[in-house]
Design a protein around this motif. Sequence first.
Motif, short mmCIF file in Angstrom:
data_model
loop_
_atom_site.label_atom_id
_atom_site.label_comp_id
_atom_site.label_asym_id
_atom_site.label_seq_id
_atom_site.Cartn_x
_atom_site.Cartn_y
_atom_site.Cartn_z
N SER A 187 0.82 -1.22 0.00
CA SER A 187 0.00 0.00 0.00
C SER A 187 0.85 1.26 0.00
N ALA A 188 2.15 1.10 0.22
CA ALA A 188 3.10 2.22 0.30
C ALA A 188 2.73 3.17 1.44
N LYS A 189 2.20 2.60 2.51
CA LYS A 189 1.84 3.40 3.68
C LYS A 189 2.32 2.69 4.94
N VAL A 190 2.52 3.48 6.01
CA VAL A 190 2.79 2.92 7.33
C VAL A 190 1.49 2.92 8.13
N PRO A 191 1.38 2.00 9.10
CA PRO A 191 2.34 0.98 9.49
C PRO A 191 2.19 -0.29 8.67
N VAL A 192 3.20 -1.15 8.81
CA VAL A 192 3.13 -2.48 8.22
C VAL A 192 3.88 -3.42 9.15
N LEU A 193 3.34 -4.62 9.33
CA LEU A 193 3.94 -5.62 10.20
C LEU A 193 4.50 -6.75 9.35
N LEU A 194 5.72 -7.15 9.67
CA LEU A 194 6.36 -8.29 9.01
C LEU A 194 6.55 -9.38 10.05
N HIS A 195 6.08 -10.59 9.74
CA HIS A 195 6.16 -11.69 10.70
C HIS A 195 6.02 -13.03 9.97
N ASN A 196 7.02 -13.89 10.16
CA ASN A 196 6.95 -15.24 9.56
C ASN A 196 6.64 -15.20 8.07
N HIS A 197 7.35 -14.35 7.35
CA HIS A 197 7.17 -14.20 5.92
C HIS A 197 5.77 -13.68 5.56
N GLN A 198 5.07 -13.18 6.55
CA GLN A 198 3.74 -12.60 6.34
C GLN A 198 3.84 -11.08 6.40
N THR A 199 3.18 -10.40 5.47
CA THR A 199 3.12 -8.95 5.48
C THR A 199 1.69 -8.52 5.78
N VAL A 200 1.54 -7.70 6.81
CA VAL A 200 0.21 -7.23 7.20
C VAL A 200 0.25 -5.71 7.25
N TRP A 201 -0.59 -5.06 6.48
CA TRP A 201 -0.61 -3.61 6.48
C TRP A 201 -1.98 -3.12 6.94
N ASP A 202 -2.04 -1.84 7.32
CA ASP A 202 -3.21 -1.20 7.92
C ASP A 202 -3.26 -1.51 9.41
N SER A 203 -3.45 -0.45 10.21
CA SER A 203 -3.33 -0.59 11.66
C SER A 203 -4.34 -1.56 12.26
N LEU A 204 -5.58 -1.53 11.76
CA LEU A 204 -6.58 -2.44 12.32
C LEU A 204 -6.29 -3.88 11.92
N ALA A 205 -5.90 -4.09 10.69
CA ALA A 205 -5.55 -5.45 10.25
C ALA A 205 -4.38 -6.01 11.04
N ILE A 206 -3.41 -5.15 11.34
CA ILE A 206 -2.26 -5.59 12.14
C ILE A 206 -2.71 -6.05 13.52
N CYS A 207 -3.56 -5.25 14.15
CA CYS A 207 -4.02 -5.61 15.50
C CYS A 207 -4.82 -6.91 15.49
N GLU A 208 -5.68 -7.08 14.49
CA GLU A 208 -6.46 -8.32 14.41
C GLU A 208 -5.56 -9.52 14.14
N TYR A 209 -4.54 -9.34 13.30
CA TYR A 209 -3.59 -10.42 13.03
C TYR A 209 -2.87 -10.82 14.32
N LEU A 210 -2.43 -9.83 15.07
CA LEU A 210 -1.73 -10.12 16.33
C LEU A 210 -2.66 -10.82 17.32
N ALA A 211 -3.91 -10.41 17.35
CA ALA A 211 -4.87 -11.04 18.27
C ALA A 211 -5.07 -12.51 17.94
N GLU A 212 -5.03 -12.85 16.66
CA GLU A 212 -5.15 -14.25 16.25
C GLU A 212 -3.85 -15.02 16.51
N THR A 213 -2.73 -14.33 16.36
CA THR A 213 -1.43 -14.99 16.48
C THR A 213 -1.05 -15.24 17.94
N PHE A 214 -1.46 -14.34 18.81
CA PHE A 214 -1.15 -14.46 20.24
C PHE A 214 -2.45 -14.41 21.04
N PRO A 215 -3.28 -15.46 20.93
CA PRO A 215 -4.64 -15.42 21.47
C PRO A 215 -4.73 -15.42 23.00
#
Length: 217
Positions: free
Chosen positions: A53-81
């Motif tokens: 998206s060429a925007k911040v923030p973006v999360l890199l984890h386990n070869h996974q790219t997650v962008w957009d702040s809400l998507a990042i938080c939801e990804y983390l919530a699933e990853t660390f339940p």
Amino acid sequence: MTELNLVIGNKNYSSWSLRPWLVMKQLGLEFQETQIMLSNPDFGDKIRQYSPSAKVPVLLHNHQTVWDSLAICEYLAETFPTLHWWPSDQTARAFARSISAEMHSGFLHLRQNMPMNCRAKYPGKGLTPNVQQDIDRIMAIWQETRQKFGLEGNFLFSQFTIADAFFAPVVLRFVTYDVQLDPISQAYVETILAIPAMQEWIQAAKNETEVIPHYEK
């Protein structure tokens, strides 16, 4: 576990970067922080190395790219339940997601007229009638949430959640522009400001020297 890497912009200006950064700090996740200054002439080229998206923030984890702040938080919530990302009660959790999404997509008048600037003090600047309507709606959200779900602690849902992180940039805006608040909202502002991670972010923002005219009044 592969190291978490959160790519962010300026701490003084980037409200979107603050949200996942604060959640990760508050919930005790260890992560690498990669900062790309927003006014860097090569910002577009640099951020495209990380984010489609060429925007911040973006999360890199386990070869996974997650962008957009809400998507990042939801990804983390699933990853660390096992961590407390959202309220455990379903009704409260639905409410928390609703107000977070409203903050994520709304309040454009506030965003445009009162940009986040942790270093500055601009009392009364940017307070148009439309901005006041946004402020009134935010105070109504805080009042209702605290009264319904926050009586057992000082955060919106008693304990810190993603919802608090999503309103944290608004707290900083209210401080910068000296917005007059009702007692419940003012107490909530003080709660967010007292978080050690928030103090860390604010100090780092004040140490930055970059100036972006758009954010300066």
